[in-house]
Design a protein around this motif. Structure first.
Motif, PDB file in Angstrom:
ATOM      1  N   ASP A   1       0.829  -1.206   0.000  1.00  0.00           N
ATOM      2  CA  ASP A   1       0.000   0.000   0.000  1.00  0.00           C
ATOM      3  C   ASP A   1       0.867   1.260   0.000  1.00  0.00           C
ATOM      4  N   LEU A   2       1.944   1.222   0.763  1.00  0.00           N
ATOM      5  CA  LEU A   2       2.860   2.364   0.811  1.00  0.00           C
ATOM      6  C   LEU A   2       3.503   2.595  -0.556  1.00  0.00           C
ATOM      7  N   LYS A   3       3.968   1.524  -1.190  1.00  0.00           N
ATOM      8  CA  LYS A   3       4.558   1.635  -2.536  1.00  0.00           C
ATOM      9  C   LYS A   3       3.565   2.229  -3.526  1.00  0.00           C
ATOM     10  N   LYS A   4       2.318   1.746  -3.475  1.00  0.00           N
ATOM     11  CA  LYS A   4       1.282   2.260  -4.393  1.00  0.00           C
ATOM     12  C   LYS A   4       1.053   3.752  -4.169  1.00  0.00           C
ATOM     13  N   SER A   5       1.006   4.162  -2.909  1.00  0.00           N
ATOM     14  CA  SER A   5       0.752   5.586  -2.623  1.00  0.00           C
ATOM     15  C   SER A   5       1.909   6.460  -3.089  1.00  0.00           C
ATOM     16  N   ILE A   6       3.126   5.947  -2.984  1.00  0.00           N
ATOM     17  CA  ILE A   6       4.307   6.695  -3.448  1.00  0.00           C
ATOM     18  C   ILE A   6       4.236   6.859  -4.963  1.00  0.00           C
ATOM     19  N   MET A   7       3.903   5.779  -5.667  1.00  0.00           N
ATOM     20  CA  MET A   7       3.782   5.854  -7.135  1.00  0.00           C
ATOM     21  C   MET A   7       2.634   6.768  -7.556  1.00  0.00           C
TER      22      MET A   7
END
Length: 180
Positions: free
Chosen positions: A118-124
């Motif tokens: 979820d963190l990776k998705k939000s960063i992207m």
């Protein structure tokens, strides 16, 4: 016909994006370094777990990515006028803030892999928004009032750095607890 005055920018967006990439890489490595148990360990009373901090960052990133798509208006001041204010505020680790309710973590425990994905998705999502909008527009958002999209992206950088500092402290505490 009036001509618009060109307002100088102190830091180029290329450098800002590179700094954000470096910071988010550090964040992801740090969150990944917690074990499943440690990521959900409360370090001390009235504090968030590492998973809750990461979830807070995820919610904040997602909210900011949406705000970036708000139709803005042309900036008639230095587009980075509030950057130093944001930097001073969020990188002062002695001060405490109360997060808006909509970006608070809502669970006591989380699955580590889900938190990281979820963190990776939000960063992207945030990087894509910043790449595809005019950062030199000003918008009005409840948490900041009138602010440029460029200033908001600086906020994201400082907010992330602040929570990296917090996560490092949590990491030290939960690692020591596991040694005892």
């Amino acid at each position: 016909m009036t001509t618009k005055k060109i307002i100088p920018i102190e830091i180029g967006t290329k450098e800002l994006f590179a700094s954000y990439d470096k910071t988010t890489t550090e964040l992801l490595q740090l969150v990944s370094s917690f074990s499943e148990k440690e990521i959900n360990t409360i370090p001390y009373e009235d504090n968030w777990t590492a998973a809750q901090v990461a979830t807070h960052i995820t919610k904040s990133n997602t909210s900011i990515a949406h705000a970036m798509h708000i139709e803005g208006k042309a900036v008639e001041r230095n587009a980075e006028e509030r950057v130093q204010e944001l930097k001073d505020m969020f990188l002062d680790f002695s001060s405490k803030f109360k997060s808006p309710e909509f970006i608070l973590p809502t669970q006591d425990t989380y699955q580590k892999e889900t938190v990281i994905e979820d963190l990776k998705k939000s960063i992207m999502q945030l990087k894509n928004a910043a790449d595809n909008v005019n950062l030199f527009q000003i918008i009005n958002v409840p948490a900041f009032g009138e602010i440029t999209k460029l200033e908001i992206f600086h906020f994201v950088l400082y907010h992330t750095q602040r929570h990296i500092h917090q996560l490092k402290n949590i990491f030290k505490i939960v690692k020591n607890e596991n040694v005892k």
